[in-house]
Write an enzyme that holds these catalytic residues in place. Structure first.
Site, PDB file in Angstrom:
ATOM      1  N   GLY A  44       0.629  -1.372   0.087  1.00  0.00           N
ATOM      2  CA  GLY A  44      -0.098   0.081   0.215  1.00  0.00           C
ATOM      3  C   GLY A  44       0.935   1.534   0.184  1.00  0.00           C
ATOM      4  N   CYS A  45       1.869   1.243   0.575  1.00  0.00           N
ATOM      5  CA  CYS A  45       2.981   2.055   1.268  1.00  0.00           C
ATOM      6  C   CYS A  45       3.452   2.560  -0.497  1.00  0.00           C
ATOM      7  CB  CYS A  45       4.215   1.818   2.003  1.00  0.00           C
ATOM      8  SG  CYS A  45       2.840   2.023   3.572  1.00  0.00           S
ATOM      9  N   THR A  46       4.454   1.967  -0.933  1.00  0.00           N
ATOM     10  CA  THR A  46       4.149   1.731  -2.583  1.00  0.00           C
ATOM     11  C   THR A  46       3.593   2.394  -4.038  1.00  0.00           C
ATOM     12  OG1 THR A  46       5.880  -0.058  -1.774  1.00  0.00           O
ATOM     13  CG2 THR A  46       5.844   0.457  -4.487  1.00  0.00           C
ATOM     14  N   ALA A  49       3.517   5.600  -2.629  1.00  0.00           N
ATOM     15  CA  ALA A  49       4.264   6.693  -3.166  1.00  0.00           C
ATOM     16  C   ALA A  49       4.502   6.706  -4.791  1.00  0.00           C
ATOM     17  CB  ALA A  49       5.646   6.308  -2.101  1.00  0.00           C
TER      18      ALA A  49
END
Length: 155
Positions: A44-46, A49
């Site tokens: 999710g963070c990738t 970003a």
């Protein structure tokens, strides 16, 4: 958790992935997209970003900068930046003080539905005068969220 919209954004100084210390006051006169995320190089963070990466020209045209904040250290941030060619600074908040000030640290549900303490994916847009213009807590969809932020900036 209190809503910060309309209030002066909490000040901060954190170490950045570029080896410099970054303070909110460094960005006076610009819109600041300050997004908080749980962990470098996780799915999710990738997606989140990379969404900000892919819209960086529109962000810049909106007189804005993107700053990502997590508990991860600078070395982890730099690996994340290098792997995904991220064109913005990631800030390290190992003691979670800034995350707490912005309501981005606290109790949340994990994948198994258990309540744990940790990062709450959230974002604030801070105006040129240092006031919070918009706050998303928690972010509902990490992949779609950068578009949502950009739409807000372009209104």
């Amino acid at each position: 958790m209190s809503n910060l919209e309309g209030q002066q954004a909490p000040s901060f100084t954190l170490e950045g992935s570029d080896g410099k210390r970054h303070s909110l006051s460094d960005y006076k006169g610009k819109n600041v997209i300050l997004y908080f995320y749980p962990k470098d190089d996780t799915p999710g963070c990738t997606k989140e970003a990379c969404g900000f990466r892919d819209s960086i020209d529109s962000v810049t045209n909106s007189n804005a900068v993107v700053l990502g904040v997590s508990k991860d250290g600078v070395e982890s941030h730099n690996q994340f930046i290098d792997k995904y060619n991220l064109p913005f600074t990631l800030l390290s908040d190992p003691e979670t003080k800034v995350m707490q000030a912005y309501g981005a640290w606290g109790e949340r549900k994990n994948m198994e539905g258990k309540t744990v303490e940790g990062a709450i994916r959230s974002t604030v847009v801070i105006g040129p005068d240092g006031k919070v213009l918009r706050q998303w807590t928690p972010v509902a969809n990490a992949e779609e969220h950068p578009r949502e932020v950009l739409q807000f900036l372009q209104q």
